[in-house]
Design a protein around this motif. Sequence first.
Motif, short mmCIF file in Angstrom:
data_model
loop_
_atom_site.label_atom_id
_atom_site.label_comp_id
_atom_site.label_asym_id
_atom_site.label_seq_id
_atom_site.Cartn_x
_atom_site.Cartn_y
_atom_site.Cartn_z
N GLY A 112 0.79 -1.23 0.00
CA GLY A 112 0.00 0.00 0.00
C GLY A 112 0.81 1.28 0.00
O GLY A 112 0.36 2.31 0.47
N GLY A 113 2.03 1.21 -0.53
CA GLY A 113 2.87 2.40 -0.60
C GLY A 113 4.07 2.35 0.32
O GLY A 113 4.80 3.33 0.44
N ARG A 114 4.32 1.19 0.95
CA ARG A 114 5.50 1.07 1.82
C ARG A 114 6.77 0.98 0.99
O ARG A 114 7.80 1.56 1.34
CB ARG A 114 5.37 -0.17 2.71
N ILE A 115 6.70 0.25 -0.13
CA ILE A 115 7.83 0.12 -1.03
C ILE A 115 7.35 0.42 -2.45
O ILE A 115 6.28 -0.03 -2.86
CB ILE A 115 8.43 -1.30 -1.00
N GLY A 116 8.14 1.18 -3.18
CA GLY A 116 7.82 1.47 -4.57
C GLY A 116 9.05 1.22 -5.44
O GLY A 116 10.18 1.46 -5.01
N VAL A 117 8.81 0.73 -6.65
CA VAL A 117 9.91 0.39 -7.56
C VAL A 117 9.58 0.89 -8.97
O VAL A 117 8.43 0.80 -9.41
CB VAL A 117 10.14 -1.14 -7.60
N LEU A 118 10.59 1.38 -9.67
CA LEU A 118 10.51 1.63 -11.10
C LEU A 118 11.61 0.82 -11.78
O LEU A 118 12.74 0.76 -11.28
CB LEU A 118 10.73 3.10 -11.44
N VAL A 119 11.28 0.21 -12.91
CA VAL A 119 12.26 -0.52 -13.71
C VAL A 119 12.17 -0.03 -15.15
O VAL A 119 11.08 0.06 -15.71
CB VAL A 119 12.00 -2.04 -13.65
#
Length: 306
Positions: free
Chosen positions: A161-168
């Motif tokens: 719910g927004g604790r960890i975010g990733v872009l690849v």
Amino acid sequence: MITAQMVKELRERTGAGMMNCKKALNEANGDTEKAIEILREKGLSAAAKKSSRIASEGLVKTYISEDGKLASIVEVNCETDFVSVNEDFVGFADNLAKQSALTSETTVEELEKEKYIADDTKTVKDALVDLIAKLGENMAVRRFKKFSVSKGLIESYIHGGGRIGVLVKLECEKESPVLKEVAKDVAMQVAAANPLFLDKSTVDSNALEKEKEIYKVQALNEGKPEKIVDKIVMGKVQKYYKENCLVNQVWVKDSDFTIEKYLKGKSKEVGAEIKISDFVRFEKGEGIEKKEENFAEEVRKQMEGK
């Protein structure tokens, strides 16, 4: 004369308390726009009082353009998880994710000086201060990063719910639906395994030398013969690569594959090389010293307006 309707309208526009709205209208002689300015000035004062309080909760949000060629990730912090799920706070974080993709700025300080994407009558900083005044907690735009790609695509993954975010970011000469599948898999890998580097060539040389020195001392302390210590160190360096370099990591969805091997298989399927050119992982509050609060005491302070 200050009417109830005037107070109601001001409250709806600012989110400030009823009594504060009434006082501001009285001070402004019924001029609503002037009353808004007064409330914002008081909001600035309130924000300053709260600025010393630690904001280690919050959200990581991402934004990706419809064509998958432009994306950003942002971390916005607050003090409690109660506020982190408030719709106004969530909306602000979503807006900032989009704005950070569209900006040409590279620092939070410069981003905060821009006109706010959801209301160009104020800056991002003004919008943040207004939100602080409305929700009663210290908040901060902590960091952001943007990616763009011409051939390939960018994918995101949000965990908890927004604790960890990733872009690849993937690069590939051919367009294919497979790219989205691969990018999502890699993004989930980054979230779960938290790689520090993309591949061996991007490993920080100083960090690696420190690791080698530690491995050498460990081997000598264990009584290993000095003539084989270098061999032991190199073996541990290879293990370090496997643990910390994304392409060398074991794929979390299938331990028979490394990410590198997985990419090679998918590249054959597409008919062109799929390359991970960049990635970023934000974890909410990482590196922020968290203050232990007595909940009952915190409630008392809020009731007293502290």
